[in-house]
Design a protein around this motif. Sequence first.
Motif, PDB file in Angstrom:
ATOM      1  N   ARG A 184       0.828  -1.202   0.000  1.00 13.57           N
ATOM      2  CA  ARG A 184       0.000   0.000   0.000  1.00 13.57           C
ATOM      3  C   ARG A 184       0.868   1.259   0.000  1.00 13.57           C
ATOM      4  O   ARG A 184       0.608   2.207  -0.748  1.00 13.57           O
ATOM      5  CB  ARG A 184      -0.927  -0.015   1.211  1.00 13.57           C
ATOM      6  CG  ARG A 184      -1.959   1.080   1.198  1.00 13.57           C
ATOM      7  CD  ARG A 184      -2.909   0.997   2.392  1.00 13.57           C
ATOM      8  NE  ARG A 184      -3.506  -0.320   2.513  1.00 13.57           N
ATOM      9  CZ  ARG A 184      -3.360  -1.119   3.567  1.00 13.57           C
ATOM     10  NH1 ARG A 184      -2.628  -0.745   4.590  1.00 13.57           N
ATOM     11  NH2 ARG A 184      -3.932  -2.298   3.603  1.00 13.57           N
ATOM     12  N   GLN A 185       1.901   1.272   0.811  1.00 12.45           N
ATOM     13  CA  GLN A 185       2.773   2.447   0.868  1.00 12.45           C
ATOM     14  C   GLN A 185       3.529   2.641  -0.440  1.00 12.45           C
ATOM     15  O   GLN A 185       3.682   3.774  -0.907  1.00 12.45           O
ATOM     16  CB  GLN A 185       3.751   2.312   2.035  1.00 12.45           C
ATOM     17  CG  GLN A 185       3.092   2.459   3.384  1.00 12.45           C
ATOM     18  CD  GLN A 185       4.054   2.226   4.526  1.00 12.45           C
ATOM     19  OE1 GLN A 185       5.152   1.735   4.346  1.00 12.45           O
ATOM     20  NE2 GLN A 185       3.635   2.567   5.733  1.00 12.45           N
ATOM     21  N   LEU A 186       3.995   1.560  -1.032  1.00 11.81           N
ATOM     22  CA  LEU A 186       4.699   1.658  -2.309  1.00 11.81           C
ATOM     23  C   LEU A 186       3.758   2.153  -3.404  1.00 11.81           C
ATOM     24  O   LEU A 186       4.129   3.003  -4.222  1.00 11.81           O
ATOM     25  CB  LEU A 186       5.289   0.298  -2.685  1.00 11.81           C
ATOM     26  CG  LEU A 186       6.105   0.251  -3.967  1.00 11.81           C
ATOM     27  CD1 LEU A 186       7.314   1.158  -3.870  1.00 11.81           C
ATOM     28  CD2 LEU A 186       6.533  -1.173  -4.253  1.00 11.81           C
ATOM     29  N   GLY A 187       2.532   1.650  -3.423  1.00 12.13           N
ATOM     30  CA  GLY A 187       1.552   2.117  -4.403  1.00 12.13           C
ATOM     31  C   GLY A 187       1.231   3.589  -4.233  1.00 12.13           C
ATOM     32  O   GLY A 187       1.122   4.329  -5.222  1.00 12.13           O
ATOM     33  N   ASN A 188       1.086   4.033  -2.990  1.00  6.22           N
ATOM     34  CA  ASN A 188       0.834   5.458  -2.747  1.00  6.22           C
ATOM     35  C   ASN A 188       2.002   6.312  -3.213  1.00  6.22           C
ATOM     36  O   ASN A 188       1.812   7.359  -3.838  1.00  6.22           O
ATOM     37  CB  ASN A 188       0.577   5.710  -1.263  1.00  6.22           C
ATOM     38  CG  ASN A 188      -0.772   5.218  -0.820  1.00  6.22           C
ATOM     39  OD1 ASN A 188      -1.681   5.049  -1.625  1.00  6.22           O
ATOM     40  ND2 ASN A 188      -0.912   4.960   0.465  1.00  6.22           N
ATOM     41  N   THR A 189       3.205   5.874  -2.928  1.00  3.51           N
ATOM     42  CA  THR A 189       4.395   6.633  -3.319  1.00  3.51           C
ATOM     43  C   THR A 189       4.511   6.738  -4.832  1.00  3.51           C
ATOM     44  O   THR A 189       4.746   7.820  -5.378  1.00  3.51           O
ATOM     45  CB  THR A 189       5.659   5.975  -2.739  1.00  3.51           C
ATOM     46  OG1 THR A 189       5.526   5.904  -1.321  1.00  3.51           O
ATOM     47  CG2 THR A 189       6.902   6.747  -3.086  1.00  3.51           C
ATOM     48  N   VAL A 246       3.960   9.639 -10.018  1.00  3.30           N
ATOM     49  CA  VAL A 246       3.470   9.680 -11.391  1.00  3.30           C
ATOM     50  C   VAL A 246       2.524  10.857 -11.585  1.00  3.30           C
ATOM     51  O   VAL A 246       2.616  11.590 -12.575  1.00  3.30           O
ATOM     52  CB  VAL A 246       2.779   8.343 -11.761  1.00  3.30           C
ATOM     53  CG1 VAL A 246       2.009   8.456 -13.059  1.00  3.30           C
ATOM     54  CG2 VAL A 246       3.812   7.238 -11.846  1.00  3.30           C
ATOM     55  N   LEU A 247       1.630  11.061 -10.641  1.00  7.12           N
ATOM     56  CA  LEU A 247       0.687  12.171 -10.750  1.00  7.12           C
ATOM     57  C   LEU A 247       1.397  13.520 -10.743  1.00  7.12           C
ATOM     58  O   LEU A 247       1.062  14.417 -11.523  1.00  7.12           O
ATOM     59  CB  LEU A 247      -0.325  12.098  -9.611  1.00  7.12           C
ATOM     60  CG  LEU A 247      -1.481  13.076  -9.672  1.00  7.12           C
ATOM     61  CD1 LEU A 247      -2.280  12.866 -10.954  1.00  7.12           C
ATOM     62  CD2 LEU A 247      -2.369  12.901  -8.466  1.00  7.12           C
ATOM     63  N   ALA A 248       2.406  13.673  -9.901  1.00  9.00           N
ATOM     64  CA  ALA A 248       3.155  14.931  -9.855  1.00  9.00           C
ATOM     65  C   ALA A 248       3.929  15.164 -11.145  1.00  9.00           C
ATOM     66  O   ALA A 248       3.985  16.289 -11.647  1.00  9.00           O
ATOM     67  CB  ALA A 248       4.102  14.935  -8.658  1.00  9.00           C
ATOM     68  N   ALA A 268     -10.696   5.349 -11.346  1.00  7.24           N
ATOM     69  CA  ALA A 268     -10.296   3.987 -11.710  1.00  7.24           C
ATOM     70  C   ALA A 268      -9.845   3.204 -10.477  1.00  7.24           C
ATOM     71  O   ALA A 268     -10.203   2.037 -10.296  1.00  7.24           O
ATOM     72  CB  ALA A 268      -9.181   4.021 -12.753  1.00  7.24           C
ATOM     73  N   VAL A 269      -9.081   3.843  -9.611  1.00 13.13           N
ATOM     74  CA  VAL A 269      -8.628   3.175  -8.387  1.00 13.13           C
ATOM     75  C   VAL A 269      -9.810   2.875  -7.476  1.00 13.13           C
ATOM     76  O   VAL A 269      -9.883   1.792  -6.873  1.00 13.13           O
ATOM     77  CB  VAL A 269      -7.563   4.043  -7.666  1.00 13.13           C
ATOM     78  CG1 VAL A 269      -7.297   3.541  -6.261  1.00 13.13           C
ATOM     79  CG2 VAL A 269      -6.287   4.071  -8.469  1.00 13.13           C
TER      80      VAL A 269
END
Length: 86
Positions: free
Chosen positions: A20-25, A30-32, A55-56
């Motif tokens: 979860r933490q890796l996905g958030n990071t 990517v968004l930034a 989508a998420v």
Amino acid sequence: MTGLPAQQAGVASALATTSRQLGNTLGVAVLASVAAGPHLDQRRAWLIALGLGLAVAALNAVAGRRCRSVPATAEPARVPEPTTVR
């Protein structure tokens, strides 16, 4: 963690938290980078962020429903009684 033996619950919880933490990071990175790119205006960047968020949310709803419907088939782990050495 209902489908695992009690001995593996800690490892499974740690793996889920790390994922979860890796996905958030990665998601924030990517968004930034998409939002800061010179090829997009701010409106398009926000629309991309909205689309990714929806989508998420949809994937979470489908995966969450599927995970809740799986019955717990694992038996509770039996802990051996402590023995004393004489």
